[in-house]
Design a protein around this motif. Structure first.
Motif, short mmCIF file in Angstrom:
data_model
loop_
_atom_site.label_atom_id
_atom_site.label_comp_id
_atom_site.label_asym_id
_atom_site.label_seq_id
_atom_site.Cartn_x
_atom_site.Cartn_y
_atom_site.Cartn_z
N LEU A 179 -9.34 -9.42 -77.05
CA LEU A 179 -8.49 -10.28 -76.24
C LEU A 179 -8.94 -10.44 -74.79
CD1 LEU A 179 -4.96 -9.51 -77.71
CD2 LEU A 179 -6.59 -11.29 -78.31
N GLY A 180 -9.81 -9.57 -74.34
CA GLY A 180 -10.49 -9.81 -73.07
C GLY A 180 -9.61 -9.94 -71.83
N GLY A 193 -3.48 2.47 -76.52
CA GLY A 193 -4.87 2.79 -76.29
C GLY A 193 -5.75 1.56 -76.49
N CYS A 199 -7.07 0.90 -72.05
CA CYS A 199 -7.13 -0.48 -71.60
C CYS A 199 -6.47 -0.63 -70.24
CB CYS A 199 -6.50 -1.39 -72.62
SG CYS A 199 -4.80 -1.01 -72.91
N PHE A 207 -8.44 -7.47 -66.49
CA PHE A 207 -8.25 -6.23 -65.72
C PHE A 207 -8.50 -4.99 -66.55
CE2 PHE A 207 -4.25 -7.61 -67.59
CZ PHE A 207 -3.84 -6.47 -68.26
N CYS A 208 -8.90 -5.18 -67.81
CA CYS A 208 -8.91 -4.07 -68.75
C CYS A 208 -10.33 -3.67 -69.15
CB CYS A 208 -8.12 -4.49 -69.99
SG CYS A 208 -8.35 -3.41 -71.39
N GLY A 219 -7.41 -1.53 -77.92
CA GLY A 219 -7.09 -2.54 -78.93
C GLY A 219 -5.67 -3.06 -78.84
N GLU A 220 -5.45 -4.15 -79.55
CA GLU A 220 -4.13 -4.78 -79.63
C GLU A 220 -3.53 -4.41 -80.99
OE1 GLU A 220 -1.69 -6.69 -78.12
OE2 GLU A 220 -0.83 -6.54 -80.12
N VAL A 278 0.35 -7.35 -76.22
CA VAL A 278 0.26 -8.37 -75.18
C VAL A 278 1.10 -9.58 -75.56
CG1 VAL A 278 -2.04 -7.71 -74.37
CG2 VAL A 278 -1.81 -9.40 -76.20
N THR A 326 -11.29 -1.91 -71.76
CA THR A 326 -11.54 -2.13 -73.20
C THR A 326 -11.82 -3.60 -73.48
OG1 THR A 326 -10.10 -0.29 -73.74
CG2 THR A 326 -10.62 -1.80 -75.52
N GLY A 327 -11.08 -4.46 -72.76
CA GLY A 327 -11.26 -5.90 -72.95
C GLY A 327 -12.67 -6.36 -72.63
N GLN A 367 -3.83 0.65 -69.39
CA GLN A 367 -2.39 0.64 -69.55
C GLN A 367 -1.86 2.02 -69.90
OE1 GLN A 367 -2.09 -2.36 -72.59
NE2 GLN A 367 -1.28 -3.78 -71.11
N CYS A 371 -11.67 -4.49 -78.21
CA CYS A 371 -10.53 -5.42 -78.32
C CYS A 371 -11.04 -6.83 -78.13
CB CYS A 371 -9.49 -5.09 -77.25
SG CYS A 371 -8.06 -6.20 -77.30
#
Ligand code: SF4
Length: 359
Positions: free
Chosen positions: A116-117, A159, A334, A120-121, A161-162, A195, A123-124, A336, A114
């Motif tokens: 977007l960084g 999951g 992520c 807390f994630c 990615g955005e 997001v 994947t980011g 979430q 992803c």
């Protein structure tokens, strides 16, 4: 040799066109569509109501669109299963099956990594590799259905990615998932979580997409939100709220705001008061998600504190639900991945027993 056409991910109309281009009758497309999505076929040979010669030709020029399962990890306690799928370019992607009382939910990824960084994630922190094609998204769902041998009831795009940075392919996948002639999961049971890519929220409203919208808010002031979600530099909270209101006015569907509670970062009384201030008068739902400890700098608040935070939001008429995540492993997605009903202090589904590596 010309590349084979991947049939998964084509709409029924597109498949009909393709079939006619091959010199076959249109109804062949309906047969293939049904085999792909309702009977979950993994080869053309299984499509036994299609003549042998056509099946053979299909094998030469087309591809069902399968992805190998590289690994599954099952929670002995919750039955949650994480799947690691191998993509054809060597990347991998994950999806998670979440069983509950009368719900069987799949959490789908929309991108590899992803861009977007969010701090807390997990994947980011991986960075971004690429968008997934619709067929790669659909195959995540079909892998799960094949594995559990049952139809799924709910789909969440939460999951890796955005989803709104891969809008076209995500919507194509969602349209195929809800197509009554195929997988046929009601659009009311499909949640797309963002997001807050403001233009895409407006676009979803304008295109009258029937899926449910969730916005990962996670803070009620710009400073805190920017600290944990860099996208907030681009779209400030007021702009995001305006887009959410526009979505509600256009569709009359309530937006769900997700709020991942992180100890000492966004779980203070003043955070709750700001949230009340921000969402007062806006028809919405709020999901409080105690943080999965996937990044070492951040911690989950205690159960007592989560309850306190929830009480602080009581001035809001919106329904407030605390959702304990079932996807607690750092690489589950992520941070979430969630599911209601998760009990506090249940061990990580992915750290416990049941790890398998299919050949
Ligand atoms: S929380 Fe979602 S949008 Fe943010 S970095 Fe993780 S995957 Fe990307």
């Amino acid at each position: 040799m010309p590349q084979k056409t991947i049939l998964k991910g084509l709409t029924l109309d597109e498949l009909r066109q393709w079939v006619v281009q091959q010199g076959w009758e249109r109804f062949r497309a309906d047969q293939i569509f049904s085999w792909l999505y309702t009977k979950r076929a993994t080869s053309f040979q299984e499509m036994t109501d299609i003549g042998k010669a056509v099946r053979q030709r299909l094998g030469e020029i087309a591809d069902v669109g399968l992805l190998p399962v590289l690994k599954t990890v099952t929670s002995a306690e919750t039955g949650t299963v994480k799947f690691l799928l191998g993509l054809r370019d060597g990347n991998t992607v994950e999806c998670v099956y979440i069983p509950e009382k009368n719900r069987r939910t799949v959490c789908l990824s929309s991108q590899v990594g992803c861009p977007l960084g969010c701090t807390f994630c997990a994947t980011g922190q991986m960075g971004f590799r690429r968008n997934l094609a619709a067929w790669e998204i659909l195959e995540q769902l079909l892998v799960v259905e094949r594995t559990i041998g049952q139809k799924l009831t709910n789909v969440v795009f939460m999951g890796m990615g955005e989803p709104f940075l891969n809008y076209q392919e995500v919507m194509r996948a969602a349209d195929l998932i809800s197509d009554e002639r195929g997988i046929s999961i009601s659009h009311r049971k499909i949640v797309i979580s963002t997001v807050g890519i403001v233009g895409s929220i407006r676009r979803m409203a304008e295109e009258e997409r029937p899926y449910r919208l969730a916005i990962s808010l996670n803070a009620a002031d710009d400073d805190t939100r920017t600290q944990i979600m860099p996208i907030n530099r681009r779209y400030k909270i007021h702009e995001l709220l305006e887009a959410a209101k526009y979505y509600y006015e256009k569709t009359r569907r309530r937006v769900t705001f997700e709020y991942v509670l992180i100890r000492g970062v966004n779980d203070r009384k003043r955070d709750a008061e700001r949230l009340v201030q921000l969402l007062r008068g806006f028809p919405c739902k709020i999901n409080l998600i105690p943080y999965n400890e996937t990044v070492p700098e951040y911690q989950r608040p205690s159960l007592e504190h989560v309850e306190r935070f929830s009480r602080w939001l009581r001035p809001l008429p919106a329904p407030i639900i605390v959702r304990w995540s079932r996807g607690r492993d750092i690489r589950a997605a992520c941070g979430q991945l969630w599911s209601e009903g998760m009990q506090e202090r249940t061990p990580s589904p992915f750290a416990s027993s049941g790890e398998t590596s299919p050949a």
